[in-house]
Design a protein around this motif. Structure first.
Motif, mmCIF file in Angstrom:
data_model
loop_
_atom_site.group_PDB
_atom_site.id
_atom_site.type_symbol
_atom_site.label_atom_id
_atom_site.label_comp_id
_atom_site.label_asym_id
_atom_site.label_seq_id
_atom_site.Cartn_x
_atom_site.Cartn_y
_atom_site.Cartn_z
ATOM 1 N N UNK A 101 0.850 -1.200 -0.128
ATOM 2 C CA UNK A 101 -0.110 0.158 -0.053
ATOM 3 C C UNK A 101 0.894 1.213 0.131
ATOM 4 N N UNK A 102 2.186 1.004 0.346
ATOM 5 C CA UNK A 102 2.942 2.306 0.367
ATOM 6 C C UNK A 102 3.545 2.686 -0.832
ATOM 7 N N UNK A 103 3.293 1.682 -1.871
ATOM 8 C CA UNK A 103 3.981 1.909 -3.423
ATOM 9 C C UNK A 103 2.980 2.788 -4.059
ATOM 10 N N UNK A 104 3.987 3.826 -4.759
ATOM 11 C CA UNK A 104 3.257 5.024 -5.370
ATOM 12 C C UNK A 104 3.573 4.561 -7.033
ATOM 13 N N UNK A 105 3.218 5.624 -7.734
ATOM 14 C CA UNK A 105 3.418 5.767 -9.262
ATOM 15 C C UNK A 105 4.661 5.817 -9.807
ATOM 16 N N UNK A 118 5.704 12.809 -11.684
ATOM 17 C CA UNK A 118 7.155 13.417 -11.374
ATOM 18 C C UNK A 118 7.104 13.454 -9.837
ATOM 19 N N UNK A 119 6.125 13.491 -8.998
ATOM 20 C CA UNK A 119 6.469 13.465 -7.891
ATOM 21 C C UNK A 119 7.034 12.421 -7.262
ATOM 22 N N UNK A 120 6.879 11.382 -7.892
ATOM 23 C CA UNK A 120 7.757 10.086 -7.516
ATOM 24 C C UNK A 120 9.205 10.145 -7.740
ATOM 25 N N UNK A 121 9.568 10.837 -8.927
ATOM 26 C CA UNK A 121 10.987 10.868 -9.009
ATOM 27 C C UNK A 121 11.567 11.998 -8.405
ATOM 28 N N UNK A 122 10.649 13.010 -8.286
ATOM 29 C CA UNK A 122 11.231 14.211 -7.281
ATOM 30 C C UNK A 122 11.499 13.670 -6.029
ATOM 31 N N UNK A 123 10.572 12.670 -5.121
ATOM 32 C CA UNK A 123 10.705 12.360 -3.748
ATOM 33 C C UNK A 123 11.980 11.433 -3.762
ATOM 34 N N UNK A 124 12.297 10.664 -4.684
ATOM 35 C CA UNK A 124 13.600 9.851 -4.549
ATOM 36 C C UNK A 124 14.728 10.594 -4.588
ATOM 37 N N UNK A 137 14.238 13.128 -20.185
ATOM 38 C CA UNK A 137 13.294 14.161 -20.053
ATOM 39 C C UNK A 137 13.074 14.185 -18.760
ATOM 40 N N UNK A 138 13.028 13.317 -17.889
ATOM 41 C CA UNK A 138 12.648 13.119 -16.686
ATOM 42 C C UNK A 138 13.808 13.548 -15.883
ATOM 43 N N UNK A 139 15.069 13.617 -16.146
ATOM 44 C CA UNK A 139 16.135 13.975 -15.611
ATOM 45 C C UNK A 139 16.538 15.536 -15.627
ATOM 46 N N UNK A 140 15.988 15.960 -16.938
ATOM 47 C CA UNK A 140 16.127 17.323 -17.241
ATOM 48 C C UNK A 140 15.116 18.253 -16.178
ATOM 49 N N UNK A 141 13.978 17.642 -15.845
ATOM 50 C CA UNK A 141 12.990 18.257 -14.745
ATOM 51 C C UNK A 141 13.790 18.113 -13.771
ATOM 52 N N UNK A 173 8.391 2.225 -4.410
ATOM 53 C CA UNK A 173 8.493 3.527 -5.125
ATOM 54 C C UNK A 173 7.571 4.457 -4.466
ATOM 55 N N UNK A 174 7.925 5.688 -3.817
ATOM 56 C CA UNK A 174 9.146 6.263 -4.161
ATOM 57 C C UNK A 174 9.964 6.356 -2.895
ATOM 58 N N UNK A 175 9.106 5.728 -1.762
ATOM 59 C CA UNK A 175 9.780 6.010 -0.256
ATOM 60 C C UNK A 175 10.615 4.933 0.030
ATOM 61 N N UNK A 176 11.305 4.073 -0.614
ATOM 62 C CA UNK A 176 11.993 2.981 -0.123
ATOM 63 C C UNK A 176 13.345 3.286 0.212
ATOM 64 N N UNK A 177 13.957 4.446 0.031
ATOM 65 C CA UNK A 177 15.315 4.939 0.251
ATOM 66 C C UNK A 177 15.270 5.968 1.577
ATOM 67 N N UNK A 178 14.130 6.292 2.086
ATOM 68 C CA UNK A 178 13.890 7.200 3.138
ATOM 69 C C UNK A 178 14.619 6.628 4.323
ATOM 70 N N UNK A 179 14.316 5.213 4.474
ATOM 71 C CA UNK A 179 14.643 4.685 5.829
ATOM 72 C C UNK A 179 16.316 4.453 5.785
ATOM 73 N N UNK A 180 16.863 4.023 4.655
ATOM 74 C CA UNK A 180 18.538 4.057 4.359
ATOM 75 C C UNK A 180 19.222 5.556 4.779
ATOM 76 N N UNK A 181 18.698 6.303 4.113
ATOM 77 C CA UNK A 181 19.189 7.626 4.365
ATOM 78 C C UNK A 181 19.147 8.101 5.753
ATOM 79 N N UNK A 182 17.756 7.814 6.416
ATOM 80 C CA UNK A 182 17.762 8.389 7.757
ATOM 81 C C UNK A 182 18.504 7.497 8.911
ATOM 82 N N UNK A 183 18.801 6.142 8.680
ATOM 83 C CA UNK A 183 19.223 5.341 9.448
ATOM 84 C C UNK A 183 20.706 4.775 9.449
ATOM 85 N N UNK A 184 21.052 4.547 8.172
ATOM 86 C CA UNK A 184 22.451 3.969 7.811
ATOM 87 C C UNK A 184 23.334 5.034 7.452
#
Length: 437
Positions: free
Chosen positions: A27-31, A35-41, A81-85, A391-402
């Motif tokens: 249920x935490x998986x997004x689109x 663009x909000x998914x790419x921006x979040x990660x 295109x995505x990376x330019x944004x 997607x897109x929140x799977x990296x949050x825990x690593x950045x915060x804790x590791x």
């Protein structure tokens, strides 16, 4: 480079969604397209001081038995295109696009990548991939014209030609005419984008074959590998670094970064339990049968995923999916799977889970940080490309804790020291018109 500096690892973030790692039913998986998914990660990766953000590419939807694979991802936007944004909402994070060297042309792609490098202030990278299957080629004018043996020769000439174009501007900012006449490309004219802030975009390459390793040693700045164990990583690392001298390159001029996954828990037991559940989500009943059919080369849709392996042998010449290469000897793989299933009492699904890829680093944040640092210290990797399962929140825990623990160890930066991706990676700026490939 000092030994202390060499121990500092490099980290990159792979946007999930085009591989079996991603768990879409969570249920935490997004689109995978908003663009909000790419921006979040990307923002999470930059908050974690990562070197770059990495986008994969798929030029055709996967099919199986003549039908689109139901669990495939559709609608992924084009990478540059995505990376330019993303260049507009990030400041230091590198931006790496996967672009196929088989179905593009040097002038057009060199121009797009150089434009991204200017827009981002020197943060662009190109992950060079190839394709030799006619299934993908049907989407393009020339179809499946390229023999498998030619894919790396074309890719090497493609990269060399792109670098000639990037070098065709003089240091004082004037365009010089260029001319390239080779086996795969014959182009001449003037390149209309001046030399970019980091000289050339960073070149990334993925490939484990002997040809792929040689191509990496001759032309790449970063290697994206699949080696997730310490032993295999050390062997790959030593082999590729050894090849660099033949091209006049030093060991620090090529960074080796395996793609890895991770699962964290407050205790080791909790992490292992989470990892097992994630693997069951990744290998659904449908995916288990698909994986079995790829080995057996037969229609096995009548088999129960929770039942035993088929007693019928694989068809060595069977092919149920276009555009995929069957890896290894099907009869030998089937024998190994049967022996494992018999010894452990495994079903089809459990066997696929047991024999397919699994999480690379599982444990508490302290255990994961220590293990990752060991890989770099013992020269199994220069860093890692993290592939989260959400997607897109799977990296949050690593950045915060590791990441904070890696920083405490002195194994990772505490701030960006430069503005370009080459600066983050400690790579030399290409010498103008040096004649190097």
């Amino acid at each position: 480079m000092t030994r202390t500096a060499r121990r500092q690892m490099h980290l990159a973030a792979h946007f999930p969604g085009v591989n079996s790692t991603t768990v879409w039913q969570d249920p935490r998986s997004g689109s995978q397209i908003d663009f909000s998914s790419f921006e979040h990660l990307a923002r999470t990766a930059e908050r974690g001081l990562f070197d770059f953000f990495f986008l994969a590419e798929g030029l055709r939807l996967r099919e199986h038995k003549g039908r689109i694979h139901d669990l495939d991802v559709v609608g992924r936007p084009e990478s540059i295109t995505v990376l330019s944004a993303l260049a507009a909402v990030t400041e230091r994070l590198g931006l790496a696009a996967t672009v196929n060297a088989t179905f593009n042309e040097p002038y057009e792609l060199a121009r797009r990548l150089s434009s991204l490098d200017h827009l981002s202030g020197g943060r662009a990278a190109w992950n060079v991939v190839t394709s030799s299957d006619a299934f993908t080629g049907e989407n393009f004018r020339r179809g499946g014209y390229l023999d498998r043996a030619d894919r790396y020769t074309r890719a090497a000439e493609f990269v060399a030609t792109a670098r000639e174009l990037w070098d065709s501007w003089t240091p004082c900012g004037r365009a010089r005419p260029f001319a390239h006449d080779g086996r795969h490309f014959s182009v001449a004219g003037e390149f209309d984008v001046r030399r970019s802030p980091q000289g050339h975009p960073v070149v990334i390459q993925a490939g484990d074959s002997d040809e792929g390793r040689e191509f990496a040693a001759s032309a790449a700045d970063v290697v994206f590998t699949r080696h997730g164990t310490l032993e295999s990583g050390r062997a790959f690392y030593a082999d590729v670094k050894r090849r660099l001298a033949a091209y006049g390159r030093g060991p620090d001029e090529l960074k080796i970064m395996p793609g890895v996954t991770f699962v964290l828990g407050d205790t080791a037991a909790e992490a292992q339990e989470r990892a097992a559940e994630i693997r069951r989500q990744q290998v659904s009943p449908q995916n288990a049968i698909l994986a079995l059919e790829q080995v057996w080369g037969r229609d096995l849709s009548g088999y129960d995923p929770d039942g035993p392996l088929p007693d019928v042998d694989p068809d060595p010449g069977g092919e149920l999916a276009q555009g995929r290469v069957r890896i290894g000897d099907p009869l030998a793989i089937a024998a190994q799977w049967r022996a494992l299933a018999e010894a452990k009492g495994l079903s089809i699904r459990e066997t696929v889970i047991e024999t397919s890829g699994r999480q690379s680093f599982v444990g508490t944040p302290q255990e994961v940080a220590a293990r990752m640092a060991e890989f770099v210290t013992r020269e199994a990797a220069d860093g890692f490309i993290l592939v989260p399962h959400l997607t897109p929140g799977g990296l949050d825990d690593f950045v915060d804790r590791v990441v904070p623990l890696l920083q405490e160890r002195g194994a990772f930066r505490t701030e960006y020291s430069g503005t370009t991706l080459r600066g983050h990676l400690g790579l030399p700026v290409p010498v103008w018109n040096s004649g190097r490939p």
